[in-house]
Enzyme design. Sequence first.
Site, PDB file in Angstrom:
ATOM      1  N   SER A 161     -12.930  11.925   5.379  1.00 27.24           N
ATOM      2  CA  SER A 161     -12.948  12.398   6.767  1.00 27.24           C
ATOM      3  C   SER A 161     -12.923  13.927   6.769  1.00 27.24           C
ATOM      4  CB  SER A 161     -11.778  11.784   7.538  1.00 27.24           C
ATOM      5  OG  SER A 161     -11.969  11.937   8.918  1.00 27.24           O
ATOM      6  N   ASP A 231     -26.879  -9.629  12.047  1.00 25.63           N
ATOM      7  CA  ASP A 231     -26.257  -9.934  10.758  1.00 25.63           C
ATOM      8  C   ASP A 231     -27.302 -10.321   9.713  1.00 25.63           C
ATOM      9  OD1 ASP A 231     -24.854 -10.937   8.619  1.00 25.63           O
ATOM     10  OD2 ASP A 231     -23.619 -12.320   9.769  1.00 25.63           O
ATOM     11  N   LEU A 236     -28.782 -11.550   4.563  1.00 19.72           N
ATOM     12  CA  LEU A 236     -27.617 -12.388   4.265  1.00 19.72           C
ATOM     13  C   LEU A 236     -26.711 -12.477   5.490  1.00 19.72           C
ATOM     14  CD1 LEU A 236     -26.043 -13.948   2.057  1.00 19.72           C
ATOM     15  CD2 LEU A 236     -24.824 -11.800   1.581  1.00 19.72           C
ATOM     16  N   ASP A 383     -18.621   2.945  10.517  1.00 19.39           N
ATOM     17  CA  ASP A 383     -17.694   4.022  10.889  1.00 19.39           C
ATOM     18  C   ASP A 383     -17.963   4.434  12.337  1.00 19.39           C
ATOM     19  OD1 ASP A 383     -16.278   6.440  11.164  1.00 19.39           O
ATOM     20  OD2 ASP A 383     -16.546   6.949   9.052  1.00 19.39           O
ATOM     21  N   HIS A 422     -14.009   3.604   9.114  1.00 24.29           N
ATOM     22  CA  HIS A 422     -13.795   5.011   8.770  1.00 24.29           C
ATOM     23  C   HIS A 422     -12.800   5.118   7.612  1.00 24.29           C
ATOM     24  CE1 HIS A 422     -13.542   9.267   9.032  1.00 24.29           C
ATOM     25  NE2 HIS A 422     -12.280   9.256   9.400  1.00 24.29           N
TER      26      HIS A 422
HETATM   27 CA   LIG Z   1     -25.468  -9.346   7.011  1.00 27.91          CA
END
Ligand SMILES: [Ca+2]
Length: 493
Positions: A161, A231, A236, A383, A422
């Site tokens: 960060s 997804d 996958l 993040d 994050h």
């Molecule tokens: Ca995936």
Amino acid sequence: MAGAAHAQSTTDCAALAGMAIPDTNLLSATLVPERDGLPAHCRVLGYVRPAINFEIRLPTTGWNGKFYMVGCGGFCGQVLSERPNFTNAMNYGLRRGYAAATTDAGHWGTGSTDARWAWNNRQGEIDWGTRAIPEVTRVSRAVIAAFYTRGAERSYFAGCSTGGRQALMQAQRFPDDFDGIIAGSPALDYTGLVATFLAWTTQANTDAQGRPILTHARVPLISRAVTEACDATDGLRDGMVSNPRACQFDPATLQCPAGSSGEQCLSPAEVGVLRAWYRGPRNAAGQQLYPGGIPMGSEAFWPVWLTGSATAPAVNPLFALNFLRYMAFQEDPGENYQVSQFDMERDPARLAFMGALYNATSTDLSRFRARNARLIVYHGWADAIVTPERTVDWFEAATRAAGGREQMDQFARLFMIPGFDHCGLSPAGPGISETGFDPLTALENWVERGQPPASIPTTRQAEPRFSRPVCPWPQQARHQGGDAAVAESFACR
Ligand SMILES: [Ca+2]
């Protein structure tokens, strides 16, 4: 590596407090017995004037001959020497026999979002921005050489960060300090991120009465919809959007039919927040003011960063507010300033003065490379505060400056981690957390044994457990068939 450092006595340790080091006040040096898996060590406290507080821990037996310095998060302001796990944690190195150091970066605060120290405090801003790490490194070297009667053979820096920003700042401006650097989730364009981008996301979620529009109650609905839409686009179905750039989720698909409302759909205002977040900041002319938006697939972490939760306010608006009041502008507007006052037309250009102190955006790594040092950068695709696109953009620009991919690959590699919060701080998401990988071993192998990281192994320790490589950019770990829980089923492509 010489592991055979002689045991150091109480006298040797205490005597360090009497050392004369330029611009430095040493306060104490005391022996701490072995505990919690940490070796017995000499604990040295002090500060570089005016106020860069530090702690150095020197193993009294089994010193590995090396130095490990860590960064700090947000606006820093505390010497967090007991930080657990990997992120900005000095004990990660101490446990392995390193002499280790950490710093508050030049001021005291109540926590990482507190920037009141910076009000009309240019020296404090210079110290937090550029000076703290090289100065504490200088002092640490002197203390190490005195305690062990020889200098460290290798030096490493790891930060995430703001610590990642400090890491890149070292590689760009102070390339002689470290042989190897790990830059995690780097807030490298600090003014672009914490002023422009976080003001944008905060303004987008604030109604006319100053209240948040989109709350944490809506997050599970949005998270499910994005997962459903994207997804599988990475090949996958594992709960993670491994390539948010390929995700085409349209928030309008969640909008309630006209004239209706309910738990399972969003109001037009809520859809508007999502559009603004995913798109990122633009001015009235439609110019993008900071690369990318909130990444699709990061929704699981929004209650911490963006929406707040039942128990805590959102962190991103606090960073924006404190930064704009006390750190972002040449003249601080101070404690009455509100994030709503940030003007996307006029104000981004007014950040340049402080940006010169804070931003680690240079793409010139030639001095770092010339001394044969190595850089590992990692960033999570999920993040939702230090969003990942700026890091990818910087790495690509630095690659061009280095002469191309093959050249860059010799000394610097970027690892984009799917589903990673994050700095991997939360274990609540679908991917790994900061305890699921070990970039330091990868860096040691590269620097000390000439073995570049072809991939970094990761393990998700919560259920469902899995092991999987994370690949150097622009490669991605692709499922080759077989058990998706084991690393052998993946290849970098
Ligand atoms: Ca995936």
